[in-house]
Design a protein around this motif. Structure first.
Motif, short mmCIF file in Angstrom:
data_model
loop_
_atom_site.label_atom_id
_atom_site.label_comp_id
_atom_site.label_asym_id
_atom_site.label_seq_id
_atom_site.Cartn_x
_atom_site.Cartn_y
_atom_site.Cartn_z
N PRO A 11 -16.77 -64.63 35.15
CA PRO A 11 -18.01 -63.87 34.92
C PRO A 11 -17.84 -62.50 35.58
N ILE A 12 -18.61 -61.53 35.14
CA ILE A 12 -18.60 -60.26 35.88
C ILE A 12 -19.74 -60.37 36.88
N TYR A 13 -19.46 -60.02 38.11
CA TYR A 13 -20.41 -60.32 39.20
C TYR A 13 -21.40 -59.20 39.41
N TYR A 14 -22.63 -59.59 39.75
CA TYR A 14 -23.67 -58.60 40.04
C TYR A 14 -23.30 -57.83 41.30
N VAL A 15 -23.72 -56.59 41.32
CA VAL A 15 -23.38 -55.76 42.49
C VAL A 15 -24.59 -55.58 43.40
N PRO A 19 -19.70 -59.97 47.81
CA PRO A 19 -19.15 -61.23 47.28
C PRO A 19 -19.17 -62.36 48.30
N HIS A 20 -19.26 -63.58 47.82
CA HIS A 20 -19.20 -64.73 48.72
C HIS A 20 -18.27 -65.79 48.13
N ILE A 21 -18.26 -66.94 48.79
CA ILE A 21 -17.25 -67.93 48.46
C ILE A 21 -17.41 -68.50 47.04
N TYR A 25 -14.48 -68.53 44.42
CA TYR A 25 -14.01 -69.77 43.80
C TYR A 25 -13.68 -69.54 42.33
N THR A 26 -14.63 -68.99 41.57
CA THR A 26 -14.38 -68.80 40.14
C THR A 26 -13.15 -67.93 39.94
N THR A 27 -13.06 -66.86 40.73
CA THR A 27 -11.97 -65.92 40.53
C THR A 27 -10.63 -66.55 40.92
N THR A 50 -17.35 -56.35 37.16
CA THR A 50 -18.69 -56.33 37.78
C THR A 50 -19.76 -55.97 36.77
N ASP A 51 -20.93 -56.57 36.99
CA ASP A 51 -22.10 -56.44 36.13
C ASP A 51 -23.06 -55.52 36.88
N GLU A 52 -23.24 -54.30 36.39
CA GLU A 52 -23.85 -53.29 37.25
C GLU A 52 -25.22 -52.80 36.80
N VAL A 258 -16.85 -70.00 33.96
CA VAL A 258 -18.15 -69.57 34.53
C VAL A 258 -18.71 -70.68 35.40
N GLY A 259 -19.68 -70.35 36.24
CA GLY A 259 -20.41 -71.36 36.98
C GLY A 259 -21.44 -71.99 36.06
N LYS A 260 -21.88 -73.20 36.39
CA LYS A 260 -22.79 -73.90 35.48
C LYS A 260 -24.14 -73.18 35.34
N ASP A 261 -24.44 -72.28 36.30
CA ASP A 261 -25.71 -71.57 36.25
C ASP A 261 -25.83 -70.64 35.04
N ILE A 262 -24.71 -70.23 34.49
CA ILE A 262 -24.80 -69.25 33.40
C ILE A 262 -24.18 -69.79 32.11
N LEU A 263 -24.24 -71.10 32.02
CA LEU A 263 -23.65 -71.77 30.86
C LEU A 263 -24.37 -71.41 29.56
N TRP A 290 -21.06 -76.16 41.59
CA TRP A 290 -21.45 -75.25 42.67
C TRP A 290 -20.89 -75.69 44.00
N TRP A 291 -20.56 -74.71 44.78
CA TRP A 291 -20.30 -74.98 46.18
C TRP A 291 -21.65 -75.01 46.88
N MET A 292 -21.89 -76.09 47.61
CA MET A 292 -23.16 -76.22 48.31
C MET A 292 -22.89 -76.12 49.80
N LYS A 297 -27.40 -74.61 47.00
CA LYS A 297 -26.35 -73.80 46.39
C LYS A 297 -26.17 -72.55 47.25
N MET A 298 -24.92 -72.21 47.47
CA MET A 298 -24.71 -70.98 48.24
C MET A 298 -25.04 -69.83 47.32
N SER A 299 -25.88 -68.98 47.77
CA SER A 299 -26.16 -67.85 46.91
C SER A 299 -26.57 -66.65 47.74
N LYS A 300 -26.39 -65.48 47.09
CA LYS A 300 -26.69 -64.24 47.77
C LYS A 300 -28.16 -64.22 48.14
N SER A 301 -29.00 -64.75 47.25
CA SER A 301 -30.43 -64.64 47.50
C SER A 301 -30.88 -65.60 48.59
O1 ME8 Z 1 -24.47 -64.44 37.08
N1 ME8 Z 1 -20.61 -72.06 43.81
O2 ME8 Z 1 -23.38 -62.83 38.33
P1 ME8 Z 1 -23.41 -63.47 39.82
C1 ME8 Z 1 -19.72 -71.79 42.84
N2 ME8 Z 1 -23.62 -61.11 36.39
N3 ME8 Z 1 -19.73 -70.65 42.13
C2 ME8 Z 1 -20.66 -69.75 42.39
C3 ME8 Z 1 -21.65 -69.95 43.40
C4 ME8 Z 1 -21.58 -71.19 44.13
N4 ME8 Z 1 -22.41 -71.49 45.10
N5 ME8 Z 1 -22.45 -68.88 43.43
C5 ME8 Z 1 -21.97 -68.01 42.49
C6 ME8 Z 1 -23.95 -63.35 37.20
N6 ME8 Z 1 -20.90 -68.54 41.87
C7 ME8 Z 1 -23.83 -62.45 35.99
C8 ME8 Z 1 -22.71 -62.94 35.11
S1 ME8 Z 1 -21.12 -62.79 32.98
C9 ME8 Z 1 -21.11 -61.98 31.50
C10 ME8 Z 1 -22.48 -62.16 33.87
C11 ME8 Z 1 -20.09 -67.90 40.81
O3 ME8 Z 1 -22.91 -62.39 40.72
C12 ME8 Z 1 -20.17 -68.65 39.50
O4 ME8 Z 1 -19.06 -68.32 38.72
O5 ME8 Z 1 -24.71 -64.08 40.10
C13 ME8 Z 1 -21.40 -68.04 38.87
O6 ME8 Z 1 -21.44 -68.24 37.49
C14 ME8 Z 1 -21.19 -66.59 39.22
O7 ME8 Z 1 -20.64 -66.63 40.55
C15 ME8 Z 1 -22.50 -65.82 39.21
O8 ME8 Z 1 -22.28 -64.56 39.75
#
Ligand code: ME8
Length: 640
Positions: A11-15, A19-21, A25-27, A50-52, A258-263, A290-292, A297-301
Motif C-alpha cells: 500500500p502507499i502509506y499516509y504521511v 512509520p511504525h511496525i 511489516y507489509t513492506t 506514499t499517499d499524500e 495490503v493489510g486486511k483493513d484496506i481489503l 494485524w500486528w496487535m 491494533k497498532m496504529s498511528k491514531s
Molecule cells: O491505508 N499491523 O495507509 P496507512 C499490520 N494510504 N499492518 C499494519 C498495521 C498493523 N498494526 N497498521 C498498518 C492507507 N499496517 C492508505 C493505503 S493504498 C492504495 C492506500 C499496514 O498509512 C497495512 O499494510 O494507514 C495497512 O494496510 C497499511 O499499513 C495502512 O497504511
C-alpha cells in the motif's frame, strides 16, 4: 523463452504520521517476496510509496502549522530512511503528489468517463474524515464511526459518482472465475459476501477537500483520495505517459500486498475502476493480518505503536525481518511482544542458526585446516536439503513464508543432529582411520549450511551474505536454480569465522525495557528543512539573557496590550522595556516580579515608545505567561 515477470506492490502509506511496525511489516514481507522471485530468476518490479492527499493529511498539517506538502516531504524522508535501514529493495517509490501520478489519475478518470461510468449528482451522508470515507448510517452511533472510532459529520455536496452498482455482476464473475485472486481464502469469502450484498454507486470527487488532484474539467472538485491512491499502482509504471513501456511490461500486478483493513478498496473498488477503464485486473490481492499490542491494533491514531527504528538500531534489521516473517502466520493477526522477539532471537538465530554455523565452521577449521573436502557425497542430509528446497519453493509461491522458514529451520536441526550423531571430535581423535567419516560429516554440514544461506537470502540478506563469506562460497551461484546443486562447495577454503548472532541476556534486557531505559526512542535524524533551521551553540551564545526585577509598570496609552516596564538589571539605570502582555497581566500587579530579559536586543519603538529588551514568556492559548527564576535572584544575573 521470455523471462517471467513479477510485479509486487505495498500500500502507499499516509504521511500524516511517522512509520511504525505495521507499515514495516507489509513492506518487509513485500521485499521478501520480491527477493524470492529474483532468486527464482524472474524479472521483478517492486513498488512502494506514499499517499499524500486528502483531508487527513490536510488536517495533520494544519495542526502542525505547516503546508501539507511540507508535512509530506518530512514524513517521506522518514519512510525512505527506514526502508534503507531495512534493506528494502524497491525499484521505485511513488508519491501521489508527483506530476506523473496526477497525469495518470486524470487519464484514468478520462477513460472511465468516456465509457459512461461517471455521472454528476449530489451526495449526502455521514463523512468520516479519520477514515477518509462516507460511512453507512448503520455504522454511525453517537456521532462516531463505529469502525474507526472517529467522529463523523453530515455532508452534502455536489459530487461525481462512479457507477459501482453496474459492476456487481462482473466483479462476482471475476471472483468466481479466479478463486485465488483474493487471499487468504477467508478474506475471499468476506469480499464475496460483501459484494453479493449489493453495491452502491461511489462518490469520487470532493468539493469539501482542497488538498488533492483536481478532477478533470471541474475546478472546484478534487479527486476522492482512494481513486487517487489506488491509481499509484499504474501511474508508477508510466500509465498514460509518453513512455508506457513499463506499464506494458509489468501490468497487471502479480501481487498487491495490503493489510486486511484496506481489503475492500483493493478487491472491490480497484478492480471496478480498472474494468471501467478497460484495463486488466491484478492477479492476486493478499490481505495480511494485524500486528496487535495489548490486544489492540497498532496504529498511528491509537498511539500504541512500536517504533521500528529503535528496534533496528538495537538488534539490526535482519532479526526483525526474520521475527516478523516467522512469528506471524501470513494472513492472521499476531501479537507483538518484546519477550517473544528476544526469545526467538536466542532460540532461532543465536542458537539454531548461529551455533550450527559456528560449530561446523570452527571444527572444519580445526580438524580440516579450513579446507572443504574435495567431494561431498549424497547422503541423508543431501536428500533433506533438496526436499527442503522444494518445500521452501512451494511455501513461498503459496504465500506461506512462515512455513518456508519452518522448513529451513528443520533442515538446520537435521544438520545439527547429523553432527551430533557423527561426533566429529571423536572421529578426529582416531586420525587417518576416522578421516573419511570426518570429512563427510563436516563437508555435509558446510554444504547444508550453504543451502540454508541461499534460502534465507530473501529474509535476512545481510546475514546470508555474511554466512556465505564465512563458508567460503561467496562467488558460487546463489539462485534457487543453479545454486541448489549438492556438492558445489567441495574443495573451497573457508572464510574467517565470526559469531552471527551473539546471545541476548533476556532477563537483563527485559528489566531494562521495564525500567524504560532501553525503550527510549532514538532521536530521529533531523530532516533537511529542520537542519537548515538549526543554530549552533555560538549562535545561541550571542543572545544575552539576564534576570531582571520589574520596578515600575504602566499601560501604554491607546494600546490594548502594550505595557511600559522599568526593569532593574543590576545596572546604574533602570531599563525600559515595552511588552505585549496587557491581555494577560495588569500593570499594577507587575512591580516586584522577576523576569528573564533578552538584554542585547536592538532598541525598537513600539507605538512611539522605545523598548530596549524583550521579556521571555510562554505562549499559552495565545496569551503570555511570563517566565521567571524559581527563586529570587540578584537582578542582572546571567542566564545560560
Ligand atoms: O491505508 N499491523 O495507509 P496507512 C499490520 N494510504 N499492518 C499494519 C498495521 C498493523 N498494526 N497498521 C498498518 C492507507 N499496517 C492508505 C493505503 S493504498 C492504495 C492506500 C499496514 O498509512 C497495512 O499494510 O494507514 C495497512 O494496510 C497499511 O499499513 C495502512 O497504511
Amino acid at each position: 523463452m521470455s523471462e517471467k515477470k513479477f510485479y509486487i506492490t505495498t500500500p502507499i502509506y499516509y504521511v500524516n504520521d511517522m512509520p511504525h511496525i505495521g507499515h514495516m511489516y507489509t513492506t518487509v514481507m513485500a521485499d521478501i517476496f520480491a527477493r524470492y522471485h529474483r532468486l527464482c530468476g524472474e524479472k521483478v518490479y517492486f513498488l512502494t510509496g506514499t499517499d499524500e492527499h486528502g483531508q487527513k493529511i490536510e488536517k495533520s498539517a494544519a495542526a502542525q502549522g505547516i503546508p501539507p506538502i511540507k508535512l509530506a516531504d518530512r514524513v517521506v524522508e522518514r519512510y525512505r530512511h527506514l526502508w534503507e535501514l531495512l534493506e528494502i529493495s524497491n525499484d521505485d517509490f511513488i508519491r501521489t503528489t508527483e506530476d506523473r501520478h496526477r497525469e495518470a489519475v486524470q487519464k484514468i478518470i478520462g477513460r472511465i468517463r468516456e465509457n459512461g461510468d461517471l455521472y454528476r449528482g449530489d451526495y449526502e451522508g455521514w463523512y468520516c474524515a479519520g477514515a477518509e470515507s462516507f460511512v453507512p448510517d448503520s455504522q454511525v452511533e453517537d456521532g462516531r464511526d463505529l469502525e474507526s472510532g472517529y467522529p463523523v459529520e453530515r455532508l452534502s455536496e455536489p459530487s461525481w459518482f462512479f457507477r459501482l452498482s453496474a459492476f456487481e455482476d462482473r466483479l462476482l464473475e471475476w471472483y468466481r472465475e479466479n478463486p485465488d485472486c483474493i487471499q487468504p481464502r477467508s478474506r475471499y469469502n468476506e469480499v464475496l459476501r460483501f459484494v453479493e450484498g449489493g453495491l452502491k454507486d461511489l462518490s469520487v470527487s470532493r468539493v469539501s477537500v482542497n488538498w488533492g488532484i483536481p478532477f478533470p474539467g471541474e475546478e472546484e472538485h478534487v479527486v476522492y483520495v482512494w481513486l487517487d491512491a489506488l491509481t499509484n499502482y499504474i501511474s508508477a509504471l508510466g500509465f498514460g505517459s509518453s513512455d508506457p513501456s513499463k506499464f506494458e511490461e509489468f501490468w497487471p500486478a502479480d501481487l498487491h500486498l495490503v493489510g486486511k483493513d484496506i481489503l475492500r478498496f483493493h478487491c472491490v473498488y480497484w478492480p471496478a475502476f480498472l474494468m471501467a477503464a478497460g484495463l486488466p485486473l491484478p492477479k492476486t490481492i493478499f490481505g495480511h493480518g494485524w500486528w496487535m499490542r495489548d490486544d489492540a491494533k497498532m496504529s498511528k491514531s491509537l498511539g500504541n505503536v512500536v517504533r521500528p527504528d529503535y528496534l533496528i538500531e538495537k538488534f539490526g534489521a535482519d532479526p526483525l525481518r526474520y521475527f516478523m516473517a516467522r512469528e506471524m502466520a501470513f494472513g492472521q493477526d499476531s501479537s507483538f511482544s518484546d519477550q517473544g522477539f528476544l526469545e526467538r532471537f536466542n532460540s532461532d538465530l543465536a542458537n539454531a542458526l548461529g551455533n550450527t554455523a559456528s560449530r561446523s565452521l570452527s571444527m572444519a577449521e580445526r580438524f580440516l585446516g579450513g579446507e572443504i573436502p574435495s567431494t561431498i557425497p549424497d547422503n541423508a542430509i543431501s536428500s533433506v536439503a533438496l526436499e527442503t528446497v522444494e518445500l521452501y519453493r512451494k511455501n513461498m509461491s503459496g504465500l506461506e513464508p512462515n512455513r518456508a522458514l519452518e522448513a529451513v529451520w528443520k533442515l538446520l536441526s537435521e544438520i545439527n543432529g547429523f553432527i551430533q550423531e557423527a561426533q566429529p571430535w571423536a572421529l578426529a581423535r582416531k586420525g587417518e582411520e576416522g578421516r573419511a567419516a570426518l570429512e563427510e560429516c563436516l563437508g555435509t554440514a558446510i554444504e547444508g549450511l550453504r543451502f540454508v544461506s541461499i534460502m534465507i537470502q530473501p529474509f535476512m540478506p545481510s546475514t546470508a551474505e555474511k554466512l556465505r563469506i564465512q563458508l567460503g562460497v561467496g562467488e558460487l551461484p546463489m539462485d534457487l536454480e543453479t545454486g541448489t546443486r549438492w556438492g558445489l562447495s567441495a574443495g573451497r577454503r573457508l572464510g574467517k569465522t565470526e559469531a552471527l548472532f551473539p546471545r541476548i541476556d533476556i532477563a537483563r534486557t527485559m528489566k531494562a525495557f521495564a525500567s524504560g531505559g532501553e525503550k527510549k526512542q532514538p532521536q530521529p535524524k533531523p530532516t533537511e528543512s529542520e537542519e537548515s533551521a538549526m543554530i549552533t551553540i555560538d549562535d545561541f551564545a550571542k543572545i544575552q539573557l539576564k534576570v531582571g526585577t520589574i520596578r515600575e509598570a504602566e499601560a501604554v496609552p491607546k494600546s490594548k496590550k502594550l505595557i511600559r516596564l522599568q526593569v532593574d538589571l543590576g545596572e546604574e539605570e533602570l531599563r525600559q522595556v515595552v511588552a505585549g502582555i496587557g491581555d494577560a497581566y495588569s500593570a499594577e500587579d507587575l512591580p516586584g516580579r522577576q523576569v528573564i530579559i533578552v538584554a542585547n536586543l536592538k532598541p525598537a519603538k513600539l507605538m512611539g515608545v522605545e523598548s530596549r529588551g524583550m521579556l521571555l514568556a510562554a505562549s499559552l492559548e495565545g496569551k503570555a505567561v511570563l517566565l521567571a527564576p524559581g527563586t529570587e535572584i540578584p537582578p542582572g544575573t546571567g542566564v545560560r
